[in-house]
Design a protein around this motif. Structure first.
Motif, PDB file in Angstrom:
ATOM      1  N   PHE A 116     -76.435  60.711 -88.044  1.00 25.42           N
ATOM      2  CA  PHE A 116     -75.242  60.396 -88.828  1.00 25.42           C
ATOM      3  C   PHE A 116     -74.111  59.842 -87.965  1.00 25.42           C
ATOM      4  CE2 PHE A 116     -77.166  63.618 -91.742  1.00 25.42           C
ATOM      5  CZ  PHE A 116     -77.400  62.731 -92.777  1.00 25.42           C
ATOM      6  N   ILE A 120     -71.463  55.311 -85.870  1.00 25.42           N
ATOM      7  CA  ILE A 120     -70.014  55.362 -85.675  1.00 25.42           C
ATOM      8  C   ILE A 120     -69.693  55.325 -84.177  1.00 25.42           C
ATOM      9  CG2 ILE A 120     -67.942  56.769 -86.032  1.00 25.42           C
ATOM     10  CD1 ILE A 120     -69.257  57.709 -88.671  1.00 25.42           C
ATOM     11  N   VAL A 153     -61.449  56.909-102.742  1.00 23.39           N
ATOM     12  CA  VAL A 153     -62.643  56.458-102.014  1.00 23.39           C
ATOM     13  C   VAL A 153     -63.443  55.453-102.851  1.00 23.39           C
ATOM     14  CG1 VAL A 153     -64.881  57.194-101.113  1.00 23.39           C
ATOM     15  CG2 VAL A 153     -62.825  58.426-100.500  1.00 23.39           C
ATOM     16  N   ASN A 193     -63.932  51.789-101.297  1.00 25.94           N
ATOM     17  CA  ASN A 193     -65.286  51.348-100.976  1.00 25.94           C
ATOM     18  C   ASN A 193     -65.790  50.237-101.882  1.00 25.94           C
ATOM     19  OD1 ASN A 193     -65.128  53.377 -99.144  1.00 25.94           O
ATOM     20  ND2 ASN A 193     -66.786  54.604 -99.969  1.00 25.94           N
ATOM     21  N   VAL A 202     -59.593  56.621 -92.999  1.00 32.01           N
ATOM     22  CA  VAL A 202     -60.239  57.351 -94.094  1.00 32.01           C
ATOM     23  C   VAL A 202     -60.978  58.576 -93.557  1.00 32.01           C
ATOM     24  CG1 VAL A 202     -61.736  57.135 -96.094  1.00 32.01           C
ATOM     25  CG2 VAL A 202     -60.449  55.175 -95.311  1.00 32.01           C
ATOM     26  N   ILE A 203     -61.637  58.414 -92.403  1.00 33.46           N
ATOM     27  CA  ILE A 203     -62.348  59.555 -91.823  1.00 33.46           C
ATOM     28  C   ILE A 203     -61.364  60.677 -91.486  1.00 33.46           C
ATOM     29  CG2 ILE A 203     -63.609  60.313 -89.774  1.00 33.46           C
ATOM     30  CD1 ILE A 203     -65.232  57.783 -89.895  1.00 33.46           C
ATOM     31  N   PHE A 221     -60.360  62.423 -94.558  1.00 33.69           N
ATOM     32  CA  PHE A 221     -61.499  63.228 -94.994  1.00 33.69           C
ATOM     33  C   PHE A 221     -61.540  64.584 -94.315  1.00 33.69           C
ATOM     34  CE2 PHE A 221     -65.318  61.584 -97.160  1.00 33.69           C
ATOM     35  CZ  PHE A 221     -64.668  60.607 -97.838  1.00 33.69           C
ATOM     36  N   MET A 235     -69.466  62.530 -93.148  1.00 33.95           N
ATOM     37  CA  MET A 235     -68.620  61.434 -92.670  1.00 33.95           C
ATOM     38  C   MET A 235     -69.019  60.048 -93.201  1.00 33.95           C
ATOM     39  SD  MET A 235     -67.353  60.925 -88.821  1.00 33.95           S
ATOM     40  CE  MET A 235     -66.743  62.576 -88.619  1.00 33.95           C
ATOM     41  N   PRO A 236     -70.316  59.721 -93.264  1.00 37.31           N
ATOM     42  CA  PRO A 236     -70.669  58.384 -93.769  1.00 37.31           C
ATOM     43  C   PRO A 236     -70.128  58.089 -95.164  1.00 37.31           C
ATOM     44  CG  PRO A 236     -72.573  59.384 -92.721  1.00 37.31           C
ATOM     45  CD  PRO A 236     -71.504  60.443 -92.761  1.00 37.31           C
ATOM     46  N   TYR A 237     -69.885  59.133 -95.967  1.00 33.28           N
ATOM     47  CA  TYR A 237     -69.347  58.899 -97.305  1.00 33.28           C
ATOM     48  C   TYR A 237     -67.982  58.219 -97.241  1.00 33.28           C
ATOM     49  CZ  TYR A 237     -67.688  59.949-102.046  1.00 33.28           C
ATOM     50  OH  TYR A 237     -67.176  59.855-103.317  1.00 33.28           O
ATOM     51  N   ALA A 238     -67.284  58.374 -96.110  1.00 33.22           N
ATOM     52  CA  ALA A 238     -65.973  57.739 -95.943  1.00 33.22           C
ATOM     53  C   ALA A 238     -66.109  56.256 -95.612  1.00 33.22           C
ATOM     54  CB  ALA A 238     -65.174  58.448 -94.849  1.00 33.22           C
TER      55      ALA A 238
END
Lengths: 285, 315
Positions: free
Chosen positions: A28, A32, A211, A215, A264-265, A268, B136-139
């Motif tokens: 995941f 990033i 979101v 998105n 955004v992260i 979150f 996190m990827p949902y962001a």
């Protein structure tokens, strides 16, 4: 002795479980991490150096290039994304709250019917609406304007659904009754009493809608031709299609992608608990 | 659900009724004022487009006097639908997306379920970290995710390709056979954490006492997970499946981005890409018919799945 075996077993399964979860976490986080590394490199190093290792630290130079490219169009896109998402989600949350509150607290004929129509709306994917909306908007002339993206974005049936559940759970009838007995009208009761009790739930509704709009890609792509109206997603998509022809554009796509996901992260991680409330009520369905 | 939603709506007997008219709640006008701010845009931007698309899909463009005559739009019955069903590109896009869904959705939901169950056991440490990492990827917007992964697929830039080459493999993530699965991977990366959190939230809501009897009987964590927890959270698993089916049929952004770097994705790769390509060619009635067919398939599949599973699970 059997106890000892059990303990050894549990130590083995503990290790196995941790190893599995670490592998998944790497999966995941890897893209990033790669993006962060790539955003700090000069364009020339992208292909010539190993992707997961830092080379020259050119992040600030890359940011400069990104924001000055085509007369600062990237800043404009970022601003557009913020306008669509923040304003759209704010308006959307308010109208969802009003509607969900009315569905939870007022008794009137056709209430359950309206609620089932909204639930049906939850299952309608927004991409399925984009093309018909485009046809409709071309007939009325609002294609290629802010409104073409903004107006459809404020509607969130899921937000109404959440607002109804949250109102039923968080706003006791007795408090509303006493406000009414004090002579407050329904709107004053809503804005001065119910909204306060609903604030955490409204944050959840806002986040989901924010979101969703942030998105969104298909709707703006269908609606907009003018670059100055693009949100970040559409802008970077266009740039990504031109990297073969425009020199150094690839580095700007990478840096731009990083710039667009970092805020955004952070939001979150800071607002985690609100996500869990929303997802938990989603699962009640 | 209706149960939960209406619990708070029972009408409390009005005391005295001095400030109330006939004791039956607010006036119709007031209720309307609460509902209209949502329902007006809902009707305009949800229901009207649906009706409009259906209407358009029954029209055809004809020409008077051969190819150079003036064109006019007229009622065409099911002509547009016949064309959709005779279109081989439509069927291959459906086939592709069907294959994608049959593999990607179960894999993603299985991983999500395993993660949710592990996060719910005492076996695991660093739970908050794992939860955030997965979510996190949902962001990340789908387009950006696809751009990120396309760098990881690219033979020139990818550290993953470099590493695999170092151990003697020759990966081609963008080749004709692989590119569908490369797109599937982007979807899996984006949505696993979201689905995991839905399942995890449902697990957290189960009262601990339910496990205690089983634990006293010596049931293993494994048995408790599969025999007690999974059946209880079945509604959440069904919900995530339905959302995943809907999402799969709407697929657009991820393959559209990969198309920018791979010639193995056509402009009609998914049903939605086909609809967009047809609309770009100004054949709006045909595009409307394709959109309606996609919507009907989505509806039938998601409701069919819900029906089937809720009967089986006895819900």
């Amino acid at each position: 002795m059997s106890n000892q075996t059990a303990m050894r077993e549990s130590r083995v399964s503990r290790t196995a479980v941790m190893a599995l979860m670490f592998l998944l976490a790497i999966y995941f986080l890897l893209p990033i991490y790669f993006l962060i590394v790539a955003a700090t490199k000069p364009q020339g190093d992208l292909a010539s150096t190993f992707g997961l290792a830092f080379s020259h630290f050119d992040l600030f130079k890359n940011l400069g290039t990104l924001f000055s490219r085509s007369d600062g169009i990237f800043g404009r896109w970022a601003l557009n994304s913020v306008i669509y998402a923040v304003l759209g989600a704010a308006v959307g949350t308010l109208i969802s709250a009003l509607c969900g509150y009315a569905l939870a607290k007022f008794k009137f004929r056709g209430r359950e019917f309206l609620f089932s129509v909204i639930l049906g709306g939850v299952l309608v994917p927004t991409t399925a609406l984009a093309l018909p909306l485009f046809l409709l908007f071309s007939a009325t002339g609002i294609v290629n304007t802010y409104l073409a993206v903004f107006l459809p974005s404020i509607v969130s049936p899921f937000g109404v659904y959440l607002a109804r559940i949250f109102t039923a759970a968080a706003v006791p009838e007795e408090i509303l009754e006493s406000a009414r007995l004090d002579g407050a009208g329904e709107f004053r009761t809503f804005f001065s009493v119910a909204l306060k009790l609903l604030t955490p739930s409204l944050v959840t509704i806002f986040l989901f809608q924010f979101v969703g709009i942030w998105n969104n890609f298909f709707l703006p792509m269908v609606m907009l031709q003018k670059e100055s109206l693009f949100p970040i997603t559409l802008g970077l998509y266009e740039w990504n299609g031109q990297t073969a022809r425009v020199s150094l554009l690839q580095e700007s796509v990478i840096t731009g992608a990083l710039v667009s996901i970092v805020p955004v992260i952070i939001v979150f991680i800071l607002l985690q608990r609100f996500w869990r409330t929303g997802l938990a009520s989603g699962s009640i369905k | 659900m209706t149960d939960i939603a209406t619990r708070g709506t029972r009408v409390v007997a009005t005391t005295g009724g001095r400030s109330r008219h006939n004791g039956g709640g607010p006036r119709a006008g007031t209720i309307a004022a609460f509902l209209i701010p949502f329902f007006l845009p809902f009707v305009l931007f949800y229901l009207v487009p649906i009706a409009y698309a259906i209407g358009q899909s029954f029209l055809v463009v004809r020409r008077t006097g051969g190819q150079y005559g003036t064109s006019y739009t007229t009622f065409g019955g099911f002509d547009q639908y016949v064309q959709v069903f005779q279109n081989t590109e439509f069927w291959s896009s459906i086939g592709r997306i069907g294959l994608f869904g049959i593999v990607q959705v179960p894999v993603m939901l299985f991983v999500a379920l395993i993660m949710a169950l592990l996060l719910d056991t005492p076996l695991l440490k660093l739970k908050a970290f794992f939860r955030i990492a997965a979510f996190m990827p949902y962001a990340v917007p789908g387009v950006i995710a696809a751009i990120m992964w396309s760098f990881l697929y690219s033979p020139q830039l990818s550290p993953v390709v470099d590493l695999l080459k170092a151990i003697g493999l020759q990966p081609d993530f963008l080749g004709p056979g692989a590119v569908l699965w490369s797109a599937a991977n982007v979807s899996t990366w984006l949505w696993t954490g979201y689905n995991m959190l839905i399942m995890f939230s449902a697990l957290q809501a189960i009262p601990q006492e339910l496990y205690e009897a089983a634990k006293l009987d010596g049931a293993s964590n494994w048995a408790i997970a599969w025999k007690i927890k999974v059946p209880i959270i079945a509604p959440s698993i069904i919900l995530t499946t339905v959302f995943s089916i809907i999402g799969t049929l709407q697929l657009y952004a991820e393959p559209a981005v990969l198309r920018q770097i791979s010639s193995n994705i056509s402009s009609t790769f998914t049903p939605n890409m086909l609809a967009y390509a047809v609309a770009s060619g100004n054949n709006y009635q045909q595009a409307a018919a394709i959109s309606v067919v996609i919507a009907v398939i989505t509806f039938v599949l998601s409701f069919g799945f819900m029906r089937l599973t809720s009967k089986r699970a006895g819900l």
